[in-house]
Design an enzyme around this catalytic site. Structure first.
Site, mmCIF file in Angstrom:
data_model
loop_
_atom_site.group_PDB
_atom_site.id
_atom_site.type_symbol
_atom_site.label_atom_id
_atom_site.label_comp_id
_atom_site.label_asym_id
_atom_site.label_seq_id
_atom_site.Cartn_x
_atom_site.Cartn_y
_atom_site.Cartn_z
ATOM 1 N N THR B 193 0.839 -0.846 -0.462
ATOM 2 C CA THR B 193 0.069 0.100 0.229
ATOM 3 C C THR B 193 0.814 1.076 -0.202
ATOM 4 O OG1 THR B 193 -0.523 0.257 2.405
ATOM 5 C CG2 THR B 193 -1.887 -1.224 1.380
ATOM 6 N N GLU B 238 -2.683 4.905 -0.931
ATOM 7 C CA GLU B 238 -4.066 5.039 -0.908
ATOM 8 C C GLU B 238 -4.447 3.029 -0.589
ATOM 9 O OE1 GLU B 238 -6.409 6.725 -0.757
ATOM 10 O OE2 GLU B 238 -5.815 8.638 -1.750
ATOM 11 N N HIS B 239 -4.246 3.283 0.677
ATOM 12 C CA HIS B 239 -4.251 2.162 1.522
ATOM 13 C C HIS B 239 -5.092 1.090 0.481
ATOM 14 C CE1 HIS B 239 -0.786 3.167 3.642
ATOM 15 N NE2 HIS B 239 -1.075 3.871 4.477
ATOM 16 N N ASP B 240 -6.457 1.701 1.063
ATOM 17 C CA ASP B 240 -7.696 1.201 0.998
ATOM 18 C C ASP B 240 -8.709 0.465 -0.684
ATOM 19 O OD1 ASP B 240 -7.777 0.496 4.050
ATOM 20 O OD2 ASP B 240 -9.268 2.563 4.331
ATOM 21 N N CYS B 242 -6.019 -0.686 -2.288
ATOM 22 C CA CYS B 242 -5.687 -1.720 -2.896
ATOM 23 C C CYS B 242 -6.408 -3.205 -2.635
ATOM 24 C CB CYS B 242 -4.346 -2.080 -1.726
ATOM 25 S SG CYS B 242 -2.858 -1.054 -2.673
#
Lengths: 316, 310
Positions: B193, B238-240, B242
């Protein structure tokens, strides 16, 4: 006449094939003056590794008495690794019998004696569990200032080996490692990050064998034995762990060394004995450890070869 | 082509909002349900934000369910320094007019998973509390969830501690329950991420679209943006997004099969996702994949394309 200024060292380990090779390197180095050999339970039981240490001392013509440590870690039950090192802890070539008596001093007492008597600061090369080093630091904190550095093989910032989270030497005695890492003494750590890249391939130790001196032959045979189990784990070369702790102080320029704050997990279902680094430095204090994370493998092998070549004409 | 049915479990959350708004526009997937969980912010905020973001995305038809208000064992610790007090960095968006669901996340998820007969892909992007409760309450849900594509953990490093990532650290016991359930897992941890970022040009482009989605992006991200400047990170991770983009386009990612468990007992390692990726020791059960790399330009392009279409 100019004399080479030698760096006094104490070799503390649990031989063990890779400890033995590390000591061959140390004994071959003009820069090092081996003041003591101390043993710690780990790769095999204390009695076995102590016998091995005394045989190695005889092999290398070291005029010293080996001092043995306690037969178990500070708190843990002892874990041993006969799968890697055999029933004797140093299976393979025949070695000479010990030619010096065992010291009356315990390992930590021997370390303290060397530190006290040395005019120069002493480097401790720790290639087993850190039980003796911790005991010495706890018993004689005033001697910390006599320690130049502790160069260790142990831990792994990225991964473990004996468990998913922990490397063998630290896992054997996490509480000892905790004491060492929090001691404030200058610390260099060769963890699996570097030692699993310190691969010596069969063709490398064939080259060493072809030196055809007694020590080179023994080293090659140690590799032969050690590689039996290591190769069964899928490694294409022998993971030459402990020699990193010697070569990284003799030739730091061939290693990638990073300063991090490293702490030891004492609890944990999966992570007891894990060495946890604060890579970003955002979570903790000043770095307490020089972490060796990579190396120039070719040069590492060359130094190993070169050290073995110094035993030309050696008598056993 | 039949779309992949996706359930998003979210602690909405600035980057959760980006993930949701992107998910609504990705061709290969169809969002069939959303549930809220406490994490980045309190559950009531997460629930409201999820509803409002879905509404902003023009899909009030997608049902949003309330979930757990606190972790299984640990005390909840939200992250207002990243996500603001309201969870969206204090950005204000219109309230959703969709009817308020009272069915709980674990029941709604179970019903949907059963209805879809094993086809449902679940993307948890917050703490795994709802999923753990669902597994405990409805044990046969493990037969109905195709795969869990999770944002959480890290094979190397951490963010809230040197070795733990926020979602897993917030509820390590729930995460362990989920990883021990046997449901296949693709783990998008910090390893990937932090490589899944929008760079300065991407950010400027998204803001330049000037639509309601990009306005939310601009108004919600400022705290993260400032924090990022402080630590000199090169992009906005943009971790989420991923696991969501992974669900639609797995070919943009690289991962390795492994075993993953969560340390719940450690003193300094609590919440660490322990893997056997590189250790000689291997866990007996290796039903997970740690996702470790991403094609960042393509990843950013998908988010930009989604935002442009609003």
């Amino acid at each position: 006449m100019d004399k080479i200024r030698k760096r006094p060292v104490i070799l503390d380990g649990d031989p063990g094939h890779d400890d033995a090779i590390a000591w061959v390197l140390a004994a071959a180095a003009d820069e090092l003056d081996i003041k003591a050999i101390t043993t710690v339970a780990g790769n095999q039981t204390l009695e076995k590794v102590t016998y091995n240490a005394r045989r190695i001392a005889a092999l290398l013509h070291l005029d010293i008495e080996v001092a043995k440590g306690r037969n178990r870690p500070l708190c843990s039950e002892l874990i041993i690794a006969p799968n890697f090192h055999g029933e004797t802890g140093l299976d393979g070539p025949v070695l000479p019998e010990p030619d010096h008596k065992l010291s009356d001093l315990s390992a930590p007492e021997m370390m303290a004696k060397v530190l006290r008597e040395s005019e120069e600061k002493v480097t401790i090369i720790s290639t087993g569990a850190q039980t003796n080093v911790a005991a010495m630091l706890l018993a004689y904190p005033e001697l910390k200032e006599k320690i130049e550095m502790i160069s260790t093989m142990g831990g792994g910032l990225r991964n473990g080996n004996w468990t998913a989270g922990a490397e063998f030497n630290i896992l054997v005695d996490p509480e000892a490692a905790y004491n060492v890492y929090h001691s404030g003494v200058k610390l260099q750590m060769c963890g699996l990050d570097v030692t699993e890249k310190a691969l010596v391939y069969p063709e490398d130790w064939e080259r060493i064998r072809s030196l055809n001196n007694p020590i080179a032959k023994v080293v090659a045979e140690w590799f032969d034995f050690f590689f039996i189990h290591v190769s069964s784990l899928g490694w294409s070369g022998a993971t030459t762990h402990d020699p990193c702790a010697v070569l990284s102080i003799l030739h730091p320029e061939i290693f990638d060394i990073r300063d991090y704050y490293v702490d030891i997990e004492l609890n944990g279902e999966y992570t007891r004995g894990a060495t946890i680094a604060d890579y970003t430095g955002r979570h903790s204090n000043e770095p307490n450890c020089a972490c060796v994370v990579d190396l120039d493998r070719e040069k590492f092998v060359d130094y190993l070869y070169e050290a073995c070549s110094r035993y030309e004409g050696w008598e056993v | 082509m039949k779309k992949i049915p996706v359930w998003i479990d979210t602690d909405t959350g600035v980057d959760d909002a980006v993930g949701i708004l992107t998910a609504l526009k990705l061709e290969p997937i169809e969002v069939v349900g959303v549930s809220a969980v406490a994490g980045n912010t309190y559950q009531n905020n997460a629930f409201r934000n999820a509803r409002d973001v879905i509404s902003l995305g023009g899909r009030e038809d997608i049902r949003v369910y309330p979930g757990a208000e606190r972790p299984l064992v640990k005390k909840l610790k939200v992250a207002p320094h990243v996500h603001g007090d309201n969870g969206l960095g204090e950005a204000e968006i219109p309230r959703s007019k969709a009817p308020i669901e009272t069915t709980k996340a674990w029941d709604a998820l179970y019903e949907k998973a059963k209805e879809l007969k094993g086809e449902l892909v679940v993307c948890p992007v917050g703490p795994l509390t709802n999923i753990a409760i669902a597994i405990t309450l409805h044990p046969d849900i493990v037969d109905y969830i195709k795969v869990l594509n999770i944002m959480g953990g890290a094979a190397i490093g951490g963010n809230v501690t040197p070795c733990a990532e926020f979602n897993i650290f917030t509820d390590p016991h729930a995460a362990q329950t989920v990883l021990k359930s046997g449901i296949p897992v693709n783990m998008c941890g910090l390893d990937v991420t932090l490589k899944a970022f929008l760079d300065d040009d991407d950010i400027a482009e998204i803001i330049s679209y000037g639509n309601k989605a990009s306005d939310l992006f601009r108004d919600s991200n400022h705290m993260i943006y400032e924090a990022r400047e402080r630590v000199h990170e090169s992009g906005l991770a943009e971790h989420d997004s991923c696991p969501i983009i992974f669900t639609a386009y797995p070919e943009l990612f690289e991962g390795q099969k492994c075993g993953i468990y969560v340390e719940t007992q450690g003193t300094i390692t609590q919440g660490k996702t322990v893997t056997d990726l590189w250790s000689d020791y291997k866990f007996p059960d290796r039903h997970c994949t740690f996702i470790l790399d991403v094609n960042q330009p393509e990843f950013a392009k998908l988010i930009k394309t989604a935002y442009k279409s609003y």
